[in-house]
Design a protein around this motif. Structure first.
Motif, PDB file in Angstrom:
ATOM      1  N   PRO A  13       0.822  -1.218   0.000  1.00 25.21           N
ATOM      2  CA  PRO A  13       0.000   0.000   0.000  1.00 25.21           C
ATOM      3  C   PRO A  13       0.856   1.269   0.000  1.00 25.21           C
ATOM      4  CG  PRO A  13      -0.837  -1.576   1.590  1.00 25.21           C
ATOM      5  CD  PRO A  13       0.484  -2.109   1.103  1.00 25.21           C
ATOM      6  N   SER A  14       0.423   2.256  -0.763  1.00 31.85           N
ATOM      7  CA  SER A  14       1.126   3.532  -0.876  1.00 31.85           C
ATOM      8  C   SER A  14       0.121   4.653  -0.678  1.00 31.85           C
ATOM      9  CB  SER A  14       1.775   3.657  -2.264  1.00 31.85           C
ATOM     10  OG  SER A  14       2.330   4.947  -2.443  1.00 31.85           O
ATOM     11  N   ASP A  15       0.534   5.684   0.054  1.00 36.09           N
ATOM     12  CA  ASP A  15      -0.376   6.815   0.269  1.00 36.09           C
ATOM     13  C   ASP A  15       0.050   8.053  -0.520  1.00 36.09           C
ATOM     14  OD1 ASP A  15       1.864   7.509   1.725  1.00 36.09           O
ATOM     15  OD2 ASP A  15       0.803   7.799   3.619  1.00 36.09           O
ATOM     16  N   TYR A  16       0.895   7.854  -1.525  1.00 36.64           N
ATOM     17  CA  TYR A  16       1.335   8.977  -2.361  1.00 36.64           C
ATOM     18  C   TYR A  16       0.188   9.422  -3.261  1.00 36.64           C
ATOM     19  CZ  TYR A  16       4.269  11.787  -5.427  1.00 36.64           C
ATOM     20  OH  TYR A  16       4.824  12.822  -6.146  1.00 36.64           O
ATOM     21  N   GLU A  17      -0.061  10.726  -3.304  1.00 34.59           N
ATOM     22  CA  GLU A  17      -1.151  11.252  -4.127  1.00 34.59           C
ATOM     23  C   GLU A  17      -0.622  12.304  -5.096  1.00 34.59           C
ATOM     24  OE1 GLU A  17      -4.826  12.206  -2.298  1.00 34.59           O
ATOM     25  OE2 GLU A  17      -4.508  10.779  -0.668  1.00 34.59           O
TER      26      GLU A  17
END
Length: 180
Positions: free
Chosen positions: A167-171
């Motif tokens: 999972p990645s939270d980069y936006e």
């Protein structure tokens, strides 16, 4: 940080080849390793995943950035997503949307016109396949699934695998610019 930009490629000996020559020249001016991957099975429809996997085997960067042969480079987006992926030993999408230029605008851009002068003829509020990923994560997921042929489903599958296993939270906020 050393970035390897991976590009899947099969020529059409026509317009697509002209577009790729332009894109390749733009990438050559940037501080990245440019790695072109091929699908050597010319009897079947193009396998984008196989070409990306081919490029990844030869890439030496700290981060791989997957891009298309008809998409304009965006060094700021590349560096931001690659830095996030490297810092977090993960992956990051580069763009929030996808814009496509008209054929006539693409021809003008190929002749040296500034792409910023032209509006997109098509736009989508997503961009699935253009990602930055560390080699460790790439190897952990087994690269791209080569059971797909043609264009489209392989990048969605990649995003699902990455999102579920890492999972990645980069936006991102920018728009990918695609030539016709």
């Amino acid at each position: 940080m050393n970035v390897s930009v991976l590009i899947p490629w099969r020529t059409d000996h026509g317009h697509r080849a002209r577009v790729f020559a332009h894109v390749r020249a733009l990438w050559s001016k940037l501080p990245v390793q440019f790695v072109v991957g091929a699908d050597y099975d010319t009897e079947s429809p193009f396998n984008v995943s196989r070409a990306f996997n081919d490029a990844a085997r030869r890439a030496t960067g700290d981060v791989f950035v997957l891009f298309g042969a008809d998409q304009l480079p965006d060094l700021d987006a590349v560096q931001a997503a690659a830095a996030f992926a490297l810092e977090n030993e993960s992956w990051a999408p580069l763009f929030a949307g996808t814009g496509g230029y008209r054929e006539i605008d693409t021809d003008l851009i190929l002749r040296g016109a500034d792409p910023a002068r032209y509006n997109f003829s098509q736009w989508a509020p997503f961009c699935t396949g253009i990602v930055a990923v560390t080699p460790r994560v790439w190897n952990d997921i087994g690269g791209m699934d080569e059971r797909f042929y043609g264009w489209g489903a392989e990048d969605s599958a990649l995003r699902l695998v990455l999102g579920n296993l890492h999972p990645s939270d980069y936006e991102p906020t920018d728009t990918l610019r695609c030539l016709w």
